[in-house]
Motif scaffolding. Structure first.
Motif, PDB file in Angstrom:
ATOM      1  N   SER A   1      -8.345  -6.439   4.626  1.00 36.90           N
ATOM      2  CA  SER A   1      -7.613  -7.686   4.880  1.00 36.90           C
ATOM      3  C   SER A   1      -6.112  -7.439   4.872  1.00 36.90           C
ATOM      4  CB  SER A   1      -7.974  -8.738   3.824  1.00 36.90           C
ATOM      5  OG  SER A   1      -9.332  -9.091   3.916  1.00 36.90           O
ATOM      6  N   TYR A   2      -5.651  -6.621   3.913  1.00 35.60           N
ATOM      7  CA  TYR A   2      -4.233  -6.278   3.845  1.00 35.60           C
ATOM      8  C   TYR A   2      -3.787  -5.590   5.134  1.00 35.60           C
ATOM      9  CZ  TYR A   2      -0.020  -3.677   2.617  1.00 35.60           C
ATOM     10  OH  TYR A   2       1.235  -3.145   2.623  1.00 35.60           O
ATOM     11  N   MET A   3      -4.632  -4.662   5.619  1.00 31.74           N
ATOM     12  CA  MET A   3      -4.279  -3.925   6.828  1.00 31.74           C
ATOM     13  C   MET A   3      -4.245  -4.845   8.055  1.00 31.74           C
ATOM     14  SD  MET A   3      -6.302  -0.306   6.331  1.00 31.74           S
ATOM     15  CE  MET A   3      -5.498   0.443   7.772  1.00 31.74           C
ATOM     16  N   ARG A   4      -5.196  -5.771   8.136  1.00 34.84           N
ATOM     17  CA  ARG A   4      -5.193  -6.714   9.268  1.00 34.84           C
ATOM     18  C   ARG A   4      -3.943  -7.588   9.234  1.00 34.84           C
ATOM     19  NH1 ARG A   4     -10.428  -7.793   7.416  1.00 34.84           N
ATOM     20  NH2 ARG A   4     -12.008  -6.498   8.433  1.00 34.84           N
ATOM     21  N   LYS A   5      -3.561  -8.003   8.049  1.00 29.67           N
ATOM     22  CA  LYS A   5      -2.370  -8.839   7.908  1.00 29.67           C
ATOM     23  C   LYS A   5      -1.120  -8.073   8.323  1.00 29.67           C
ATOM     24  CE  LYS A   5       0.043 -11.741   4.539  1.00 29.67           C
ATOM     25  NZ  LYS A   5       0.072 -12.230   3.129  1.00 29.67           N
ATOM     26  N   LYS A   6      -1.088  -6.782   7.993  1.00 30.32           N
ATOM     27  CA  LYS A   6       0.102  -5.978   8.283  1.00 30.32           C
ATOM     28  C   LYS A   6       0.158  -5.535   9.740  1.00 30.32           C
ATOM     29  CE  LYS A   6       2.787  -2.040   6.717  1.00 30.32           C
ATOM     30  NZ  LYS A   6       3.116  -1.193   5.570  1.00 30.32           N
ATOM     31  N   PHE A   7      -1.013  -5.134  10.297  1.00 28.16           N
ATOM     32  CA  PHE A   7      -1.021  -4.546  11.636  1.00 28.16           C
ATOM     33  C   PHE A   7      -1.579  -5.475  12.714  1.00 28.16           C
ATOM     34  CE2 PHE A   7      -1.274  -0.890   8.699  1.00 28.16           C
ATOM     35  CZ  PHE A   7      -0.131  -0.213   9.092  1.00 28.16           C
TER      36      PHE A   7
ATOM     37  N   MET B   1       0.860  -1.185   0.000  1.00 25.66           N
ATOM     38  CA  MET B   1       0.000   0.000   0.000  1.00 25.66           C
ATOM     39  C   MET B   1       0.896   1.235   0.000  1.00 25.66           C
ATOM     40  SD  MET B   1      -2.837   1.081   2.808  1.00 25.66           S
ATOM     41  CE  MET B   1      -3.472  -0.578   2.852  1.00 25.66           C
ATOM     42  N   ALA B   2       0.743   2.117  -1.005  1.00 20.99           N
ATOM     43  CA  ALA B   2       1.651   3.237  -1.142  1.00 20.99           C
ATOM     44  C   ALA B   2       1.039   4.557  -0.723  1.00 20.99           C
ATOM     45  CB  ALA B   2       2.138   3.334  -2.591  1.00 20.99           C
ATOM     46  N   PHE B   3      -0.280   4.706  -0.813  1.00 21.78           N
ATOM     47  CA  PHE B   3      -0.913   5.981  -0.512  1.00 21.78           C
ATOM     48  C   PHE B   3      -2.227   5.708   0.211  1.00 21.78           C
ATOM     49  CE2 PHE B   3      -2.292  10.362  -1.444  1.00 21.78           C
ATOM     50  CZ  PHE B   3      -1.080  11.026  -1.256  1.00 21.78           C
ATOM     51  N   PRO B   4      -2.512   6.400   1.330  1.00 18.01           N
ATOM     52  CA  PRO B   4      -3.620   6.001   2.225  1.00 18.01           C
ATOM     53  C   PRO B   4      -5.008   6.519   1.834  1.00 18.01           C
ATOM     54  CG  PRO B   4      -2.453   7.822   3.192  1.00 18.01           C
ATOM     55  CD  PRO B   4      -1.719   7.497   1.920  1.00 18.01           C
ATOM     56  N   ILE B   5      -5.267   6.714   0.554  1.00 19.17           N
ATOM     57  CA  ILE B   5      -6.601   7.137   0.130  1.00 19.17           C
ATOM     58  C   ILE B   5      -6.977   6.411  -1.160  1.00 19.17           C
ATOM     59  CG2 ILE B   5      -5.713   9.156  -1.121  1.00 19.17           C
ATOM     60  CD1 ILE B   5      -8.337  10.603  -0.325  1.00 19.17           C
TER      61      ILE B   5
END
Length: 345
Positions: free
Chosen positions: A25-31, A1-5
């Motif tokens: 899902s990507y965010m859960r995997k990362k954080f 993920m390069a840009f948060p919008i």
């Protein structure tokens, strides 16, 4: 993920929602864990949304904010607030990914000032599927679940269900609890499962409002009956009902623009404007015979006015206001009601 919008638009709700869930899902995997927020621009001030994005939780490392109705974000100061937040999380060439904003709209596009804030790779339009793709999607959906389905059953489902993958997935999942695996779904099964248990919504209400084969009295009577079913089911809020009805009439405005001055739209014109399916073309062709372009503008204004009145006056008169609104749409072409017409009952 390069840009948060992100900016996701278009009428294909199912694939669009899948894309939103993919980011989560990507965010859960990362954080490991995230806070999830859902806001509607029709009922939320932009300051509340930006405050949520700026706030950091002591217990959860990241948050994802989804904003529906992004086409309403037009005010320069509102767009500036989002731009200021973006600058704060992307300063000095570093991107802070712990807060992500996903802008969603049923429309094809949003205000150009807002769109410019979103990198091209983070923008996507989810077009309505062509008819043959919907049939293939439906067959594959049943096959993956261990069921077979006949061509006439596929055709009947597409006639009965709102033609986006979210609605199709929700309605067709009913078959899996009604029949054993490997059962072949036929048209009689569709009749028993869907036709007799069809959930009413703003979209089925619009179908009746736009039925040019019925008389004014017939449309009013049936519309009020569907309206009562929606109210009794509690499945749709008043805000949601008005929002979805407004979306239907905005699409009708697009239909009029496509056919203005004797134009003959191509299949591509229909597709990029959300009228790919035969059902959508038939529905809006009929609607264009019920109302003029001017009446549709009046109806859209009436829907907005009704929404504001209900918000300001509270729920005590809500039922009467909504019934008056339906009367005005059907009997008066969107004109505000001062008196009832005796011959409309």
């Amino acid at each position: 993920m390069a840009f948060p919008i992100y900016l996701y638009t278009g009428p294909e709700f199912g694939e669009r929602n899948d894309a939103v869930n993919s980011i989560k899902s990507y965010m859960r995997k990362k954080f490991g864990d995230i806070d999830e927020y859902l806001y509607y621009m029709s009922e939320t001030d932009i300051s509340e949304i930006v405050t949520t994005l700026q706030s950091e939780s002591l217990f959860v490392p990241a948050c994802c904010v989804v904003v529906r109705g992004a086409e309403l974000l037009k005010d320069k100061s509102d767009v500036a607030r989002i731009s200021s937040w973006l600058s704060s999380v992307t300063s000095k060439g570093k991107v802070k990914e712990t807060s992500v904003l996903i802008l969603v709209s049923d429309e094809i596009s949003v205000d150009s000032k807002l769109e410019k804030l979103v990198p091209k790779e983070n923008r996507r339009i989810f077009w309505e599927m062509f008819e043959n793709r919907k049939a293939d999607w439906l067959r594959n959906y049943f096959n993956k679940a261990g069921f077979r389905i006949t061509p006439d059953a596929v055709e009947l489902i597409l006639d009965l269900v709102e033609n986006n993958t979210e609605a199709l997935r929700n309605e067709c999942s009913l078959f899996f609890s009604c029949f054993p695996a490997e059962h072949e779904i036929v048209s009689a099964d569709v009749e028993s499962v869907l036709a007799h248990n069809r959930a009413e919504s703003a979209f089925t209400l619009f179908d009746v409002l736009a039925d040019n084969e019925k008389t004014v009295n017939e449309r009013l009577e049936q519309a009020l009956r569907i309206f009562q079913k929606i109210r009794l089911s509690n499945s749709t809020s008043t805000v949601g009902l008005l929002k979805n009805l407004t979306s239907c009439f905005r699409r009708l405005t697009v239909w009029f623009a496509l056919h203005a001055d004797g134009k003959h739209p191509t299949d591509l014109d229909y597709k990029i404007n959300g009228f790919a399916s035969a059902k959508a073309k038939s529905q809006y062709r009929a609607a264009a015979q019920v109302w003029s372009a001017g009446q549709v503008a009046a109806i859209t204004a009436l829907l907005a006015s009704t929404d504001m009145e209900i918000r300001s006056l509270g729920r005590e008169l809500e039922e009467n206001q909504l019934q008056m609104m339906l009367y005005a749409i059907i009997c008066k072409g969107g004109s505000f009601c001062s008196v009832y017409e005796k011959d409309c009952f």
